[in-house]
Design a protein around this motif. Structure first.
Motif, PDB file in Angstrom:
ATOM      1  N   MET A  42      -1.365  -1.522   5.475  1.00  0.00           N
ATOM      2  CA  MET A  42      -0.457  -0.500   5.917  1.00  0.00           C
ATOM      3  C   MET A  42       0.862  -1.101   6.406  1.00  0.00           C
ATOM      4  O   MET A  42       1.927  -0.584   6.127  1.00  0.00           O
ATOM      5  CB  MET A  42      -1.149   0.310   7.017  1.00  0.00           C
ATOM      6  CG  MET A  42      -0.314   1.411   7.555  1.00  0.00           C
ATOM      7  SD  MET A  42      -0.300   2.738   6.362  1.00  0.00           S
ATOM      8  CE  MET A  42       0.315   4.020   7.338  1.00  0.00           C
ATOM      9  N   ALA A  43       0.785  -2.221   7.126  1.00  0.00           N
ATOM     10  CA  ALA A  43       1.976  -2.882   7.643  1.00  0.00           C
ATOM     11  C   ALA A  43       2.810  -3.455   6.506  1.00  0.00           C
ATOM     12  O   ALA A  43       4.037  -3.460   6.569  1.00  0.00           O
ATOM     13  CB  ALA A  43       1.583  -3.971   8.640  1.00  0.00           C
ATOM     14  N   GLU A  44       2.130  -3.940   5.451  1.00  0.00           N
ATOM     15  CA  GLU A  44       2.855  -4.484   4.304  1.00  0.00           C
ATOM     16  C   GLU A  44       3.638  -3.392   3.593  1.00  0.00           C
ATOM     17  O   GLU A  44       4.775  -3.599   3.167  1.00  0.00           O
ATOM     18  CB  GLU A  44       1.874  -5.138   3.333  1.00  0.00           C
ATOM     19  CG  GLU A  44       1.222  -6.385   3.850  1.00  0.00           C
ATOM     20  CD  GLU A  44       0.193  -6.909   2.861  1.00  0.00           C
ATOM     21  OE1 GLU A  44       0.204  -6.472   1.692  1.00  0.00           O
ATOM     22  OE2 GLU A  44      -0.612  -7.743   3.263  1.00  0.00           O
ATOM     23  N   THR A  45       3.043  -2.235   3.442  1.00  0.00           N
ATOM     24  CA  THR A  45       3.713  -1.114   2.786  1.00  0.00           C
ATOM     25  C   THR A  45       4.920  -0.666   3.593  1.00  0.00           C
ATOM     26  O   THR A  45       5.990  -0.413   3.036  1.00  0.00           O
ATOM     27  CB  THR A  45       2.736   0.069   2.607  1.00  0.00           C
ATOM     28  OG1 THR A  45       1.576  -0.396   1.932  1.00  0.00           O
ATOM     29  CG2 THR A  45       3.379   1.180   1.822  1.00  0.00           C
ATOM     30  N   ALA A  46       4.786  -0.583   4.890  1.00  0.00           N
ATOM     31  CA  ALA A  46       5.898  -0.193   5.754  1.00  0.00           C
ATOM     32  C   ALA A  46       7.021  -1.217   5.673  1.00  0.00           C
ATOM     33  O   ALA A  46       8.204  -0.862   5.643  1.00  0.00           O
ATOM     34  CB  ALA A  46       5.420  -0.027   7.192  1.00  0.00           C
TER      35      ALA A  46
END
Length: 99
Positions: free
Chosen positions: A1-5
């Motif tokens: 999720m952090a990578e996508t953000a």
């Protein structure tokens, strides 16, 4: 999720910078308030009209001045034409006008 953000954050920042540089908020404000758009277009049109009028007057005055200077030299080919044109302009300037 952090990578996508993190992947989405950089293009969004770039897009926000482009919109800010293009005054997108001002454009949206103009579209939502047509009276302001009409007022700004009216003022800009009047400014252009006055600018064109003043500019044309200055250019025409400069042209008449140059034609008067050329008439003094009595150029054989165009001297008579220039002298006649200057006489017409001077007569028009000194003609009284009836309101």
């Amino acid at each position: 999720m952090a990578e996508t953000a993190a992947r989405i954050e950089e293009p969004l920042r770039t897009l926000a910078a482009y919109l800010e540089r293009g005054n997108f908020a001002e454009y949206v404000y103009m579209v939502t308030r047509p009276s302001r758009l009409i007022w700004i277009n009216l003022i800009s049109g009047l400014s252009r009209g006055v600018g064109i009028g003043v500019g044309f007057t200055l250019i025409a005055a400069l042209l008449v001045y140059l034609l008067q200077a050329l008439a003094v030299y009595n150029l054989p080919v165009i001297g008579g034409f220039i002298a006649e044109l200057v006489k017409i302009v001077q007569a028009q300037l000194h003609t009284p006008r009836v309101p």
